[in-house]
Structures are given as C-alpha cells and as structure tokens.
Design a protein around this motif. Structure first.
Motif, PDB file in Angstrom:
ATOM      1  N   ILE A  48      -8.787  -5.432   3.331  1.00 13.30           N
ATOM      2  CA  ILE A  48      -7.783  -6.475   3.151  1.00 13.30           C
ATOM      3  C   ILE A  48      -7.425  -6.698   1.686  1.00 13.30           C
ATOM      4  O   ILE A  48      -6.298  -7.088   1.371  1.00 13.30           O
ATOM      5  CB  ILE A  48      -8.267  -7.794   3.796  1.00 13.30           C
ATOM      6  CG1 ILE A  48      -8.475  -7.594   5.308  1.00 13.30           C
ATOM      7  CG2 ILE A  48      -7.279  -8.930   3.533  1.00 13.30           C
ATOM      8  CD1 ILE A  48      -7.239  -7.091   6.032  1.00 13.30           C
ATOM      9  N   ARG A  49      -8.354  -6.424   0.780  1.00 12.27           N
ATOM     10  CA  ARG A  49      -8.003  -6.621  -0.629  1.00 12.27           C
ATOM     11  C   ARG A  49      -6.907  -5.668  -1.083  1.00 12.27           C
ATOM     12  O   ARG A  49      -6.277  -5.892  -2.121  1.00 12.27           O
ATOM     13  CB  ARG A  49      -9.235  -6.466  -1.517  1.00 12.27           C
ATOM     14  CG  ARG A  49      -9.810  -5.053  -1.608  1.00 12.27           C
ATOM     15  CD  ARG A  49     -11.032  -5.035  -2.495  1.00 12.27           C
ATOM     16  NE  ARG A  49     -11.725  -3.766  -2.460  1.00 12.27           N
ATOM     17  CZ  ARG A  49     -12.896  -3.549  -3.066  1.00 12.27           C
ATOM     18  NH1 ARG A  49     -13.481  -4.530  -3.734  1.00 12.27           N
ATOM     19  NH2 ARG A  49     -13.484  -2.376  -2.998  1.00 12.27           N
ATOM     20  N   ALA A  50      -6.653  -4.617  -0.306  1.00 13.34           N
ATOM     21  CA  ALA A  50      -5.584  -3.679  -0.642  1.00 13.34           C
ATOM     22  C   ALA A  50      -4.237  -4.068  -0.032  1.00 13.34           C
ATOM     23  O   ALA A  50      -3.225  -3.457  -0.367  1.00 13.34           O
ATOM     24  CB  ALA A  50      -5.956  -2.268  -0.163  1.00 13.34           C
ATOM     25  N   MET A  55       1.680  -3.654  -0.427  1.00 16.58           N
ATOM     26  CA  MET A  55       3.026  -4.178  -0.208  1.00 16.58           C
ATOM     27  C   MET A  55       3.790  -4.324  -1.518  1.00 16.58           C
ATOM     28  O   MET A  55       5.012  -4.098  -1.564  1.00 16.58           O
ATOM     29  CB  MET A  55       2.950  -5.512   0.547  1.00 16.58           C
ATOM     30  CG  MET A  55       2.504  -5.356   1.985  1.00 16.58           C
ATOM     31  SD  MET A  55       2.624  -6.882   2.958  1.00 16.58           S
ATOM     32  CE  MET A  55       1.247  -7.823   2.281  1.00 16.58           C
ATOM     33  N   GLU A  56       3.096  -4.678  -2.579  1.00 20.44           N
ATOM     34  CA  GLU A  56       3.756  -4.778  -3.880  1.00 20.44           C
ATOM     35  C   GLU A  56       4.239  -3.414  -4.354  1.00 20.44           C
ATOM     36  O   GLU A  56       5.349  -3.295  -4.909  1.00 20.44           O
ATOM     37  CB  GLU A  56       2.809  -5.392  -4.901  1.00 20.44           C
ATOM     38  CG  GLU A  56       2.547  -6.877  -4.666  1.00 20.44           C
ATOM     39  CD  GLU A  56       1.530  -7.468  -5.609  1.00 20.44           C
ATOM     40  OE1 GLU A  56       1.550  -8.689  -5.833  1.00 20.44           O
ATOM     41  OE2 GLU A  56       0.678  -6.701  -6.130  1.00 20.44           O
ATOM     42  N   LEU A  57       3.434  -2.384  -4.140  1.00 30.61           N
ATOM     43  CA  LEU A  57       3.857  -1.026  -4.495  1.00 30.61           C
ATOM     44  C   LEU A  57       5.070  -0.611  -3.673  1.00 30.61           C
ATOM     45  O   LEU A  57       6.048  -0.064  -4.216  1.00 30.61           O
ATOM     46  CB  LEU A  57       2.706  -0.049  -4.264  1.00 30.61           C
ATOM     47  CG  LEU A  57       3.030   1.425  -4.519  1.00 30.61           C
ATOM     48  CD1 LEU A  57       3.372   1.665  -5.982  1.00 30.61           C
ATOM     49  CD2 LEU A  57       1.851   2.309  -4.089  1.00 30.61           C
ATOM     50  N   LEU A  80       8.943  -7.512   3.106  1.00 30.08           N
ATOM     51  CA  LEU A  80       7.699  -7.384   2.355  1.00 30.08           C
ATOM     52  C   LEU A  80       7.508  -8.528   1.365  1.00 30.08           C
ATOM     53  O   LEU A  80       6.389  -9.017   1.186  1.00 30.08           O
ATOM     54  CB  LEU A  80       7.665  -6.037   1.624  1.00 30.08           C
ATOM     55  CG  LEU A  80       7.485  -4.808   2.516  1.00 30.08           C
ATOM     56  CD1 LEU A  80       7.597  -3.528   1.686  1.00 30.08           C
ATOM     57  CD2 LEU A  80       6.150  -4.837   3.252  1.00 30.08           C
ATOM     58  N   ALA A  81       8.579  -8.958   0.734  1.00 29.00           N
ATOM     59  CA  ALA A  81       8.466 -10.074  -0.206  1.00 29.00           C
ATOM     60  C   ALA A  81       7.932 -11.319   0.487  1.00 29.00           C
ATOM     61  O   ALA A  81       7.073 -12.042  -0.056  1.00 29.00           O
ATOM     62  CB  ALA A  81       9.823 -10.352  -0.848  1.00 29.00           C
ATOM     63  N   GLU A  82       8.402 -11.573   1.694  1.00 27.13           N
ATOM     64  CA  GLU A  82       7.926 -12.718   2.462  1.00 27.13           C
ATOM     65  C   GLU A  82       6.498 -12.505   2.946  1.00 27.13           C
ATOM     66  O   GLU A  82       5.659 -13.419   2.900  1.00 27.13           O
ATOM     67  CB  GLU A  82       8.851 -12.973   3.651  1.00 27.13           C
ATOM     68  CG  GLU A  82       8.402 -14.097   4.582  1.00 27.13           C
ATOM     69  CD  GLU A  82       8.358 -15.454   3.905  1.00 27.13           C
ATOM     70  OE1 GLU A  82       7.602 -16.335   4.356  1.00 27.13           O
ATOM     71  OE2 GLU A  82       9.094 -15.645   2.894  1.00 27.13           O
ATOM     72  N   PRO A 133       8.417   4.223   1.785  1.00 22.34           N
ATOM     73  CA  PRO A 133       7.634   2.994   2.008  1.00 22.34           C
ATOM     74  C   PRO A 133       7.685   2.467   3.424  1.00 22.34           C
ATOM     75  O   PRO A 133       6.825   1.656   3.802  1.00 22.34           O
ATOM     76  CB  PRO A 133       8.281   1.998   1.030  1.00 22.34           C
ATOM     77  CG  PRO A 133       8.896   2.842  -0.034  1.00 22.34           C
ATOM     78  CD  PRO A 133       9.366   4.083   0.668  1.00 22.34           C
ATOM     79  N   VAL A 134       8.632   2.898   4.238  1.00 24.15           N
ATOM     80  CA  VAL A 134       8.716   2.409   5.620  1.00 24.15           C
ATOM     81  C   VAL A 134       7.464   2.748   6.407  1.00 24.15           C
ATOM     82  O   VAL A 134       7.129   2.074   7.381  1.00 24.15           O
ATOM     83  CB  VAL A 134       9.976   2.957   6.317  1.00 24.15           C
ATOM     84  CG1 VAL A 134       9.807   4.434   6.694  1.00 24.15           C
ATOM     85  CG2 VAL A 134      10.321   2.133   7.558  1.00 24.15           C
TER      86      VAL A 134
END
Length: 241
Positions: A48-50, A55-57, A80-82, A133-134
């Motif tokens: 989970i720490r990843a 998502m930021e990447l 992803l931002a949400e 990224p999809v």
C-alpha cells in the motif's frame, strides 16, 4: 465508448477468483491468527505504501501524453488526481494498526520486501513507463475489488483479542473499497479504451490477482511472531522468499 469493459474485466477475473478465495480462507483461519495478522499488516504496508507513488507517476505521464492528443489522458488524469486524495495516508494506518497489535513500525519498514511484492507492484511501474498508464486501472481494480470482507474485522477481533485500534485498515477498507470499485468500473465503461488499451487493463488485473493470490498463500503458512521491540530486524515479512 467502450461499453461493457467493466463486465468483461469481471468475467476474466472470475477465472482466478476460486484460488484467491481459497488462499484467503486458509490465511484467516483461527489457528495462530495473531502472529499471522501482524505479518499481514507488514506485507500490506509494503504494497500500500506504493499506491500513491504509482498513481502520481501515472498522473505525471498522462499529463505529458495530453499534449499529444491521447484521448485517455484527461479523464484518466482526473480520476487519478481524485483517487490520490482518497488513498493518501493509508500506509500510515497499517503502521498504527501494527503498533496497536503489539508490533513495531520497524517490523514493516526495516526488512527488504520479498520478490513477490516487487513483482506485484513493480510491474505497474514498468507498464506505466514503457506502455501506457491505463494499465494501472487493472491493478487498482484488484486491490479495490478483493478488499477485506465486511465481517472480517469481527472475526480477527474474536480470535485474537485485539482492540479496535489494531483493526482500522481492515475495517475502513471493507467499506471504502466497494465505493471506489464502483467508481472505477464506471470509469472503465466510459473511457474510449479500444481493444489494445482494454487488453492492457486486463493483463495488469490478471497478473495482479495472480500475484496477490500467491502472496496470500505464503501468508497462510505458519509465520513466526515478529521480533520484540529492539531485538533487531526480522526476515522479510516473516515469510520464506
């Protein structure tokens, strides 16, 4: 529009689901559950720490793709931002649970995560960077879709005697992930995926469920109790690599 993409993905995942259900049923058996639960918390922290960094990447790469006219870039970036905001801090929950369960943060943070976790998580980094990224949506679909069952919190408490403070992650995700999964499937059905992008999501999801199943199989083995505070590092996640 790729109507029915979510239904097609669910159908594919059903092929692997019986093995996953069997692995989790064995892992959550009452015998020796307390030390196994601590190992579960360490293991899930490594996964989970990843989540937010992945998502930021993906978000960063999607913003770069937007200028080239990628039709997936804008809607996927918005999702992803949400979702990043929704998932922030969940790795800290696991450490808090671990301490409340009699462990220490170092039990999760110090050991090298085993190759199986690197395979589960690391494949997403590769596909984000070197494909599209999809693919990350398949990974998210598995983590959200195979979250703790609603009755699991009570079962753990009953067989371990742990307080509610040690069970926050299981309790919260048994509720939150159902809502998140509905949002994800709605997104899949409105994205203009096309055959190739839909296949990328499916491959990512199938790989993720297979790796997660193997991870739970290992967790289901008798795991040693994490070492007492100050006794030095334990073997990676308390399981055989």
């Amino acid at each position: 529009m790729s109507a029915g993409a979510s239904a097609r993905l669910r159908t594919k995942l059903l092929l692997l689901e019986p093995e996953f259900r069997g692995a989790t049923h064995h892992m959550w058996r009452s015998e020796g559950l307390l030390p196994r639960y601590r190992t579960y918390l360490c293991t899930m922290h490594a996964v989970i720490r990843a989540s937010v960094p992945l998502m930021e990447l993906a978000l960063d790469r999607l913003r770069a793709r937007a200028s080239s006219g990628d039709p997936l870039a804008a809607p996927l970036a918005a999702y992803l931002a949400e979702h990043i905001r929704e998932e922030e801090g969940h790795d800290a929950w696991l450490l808090e649970d671990l301490r409340a369960a009699g462990g220490a943060s170092e039990d999760a943070l110090a050991p090298l995560p085993p190759p199986l976790i690197a395979s589960l998580v690391g494949s997403q980094y590769y596909w984000i960077e070197h494909h599209h990224p999809v693919a990350l949506l398949g990974y998210i679909a598995v983590l959200e879709g195979y979250a703790p069952a609603p009755g699991l919190t009570d079962r753990i408490a009953r067989h371990t005697g742990l307080p509610a403070a040690a069970l926050r992650t299981v309790r919260e995700h048994s509720v939150l992930d159902t809502e998140h999964l509905d949002e994800l499937y709605a997104l899949l059905d409105r994205l203009p995926l096309g055959r190739d992008r839909e296949a990328a999501v499916a491959v990512s999801a199938l790989h993720s469920l297979d790796a997660l199943t193997r991870l739970f199989v290992r967790l289901g083995r008798s795991a040693p109790t994490p070492s007492p505070r100050g006794a030095g590092p334990v073997s990676p996640m308390g399981v055989t690599p």
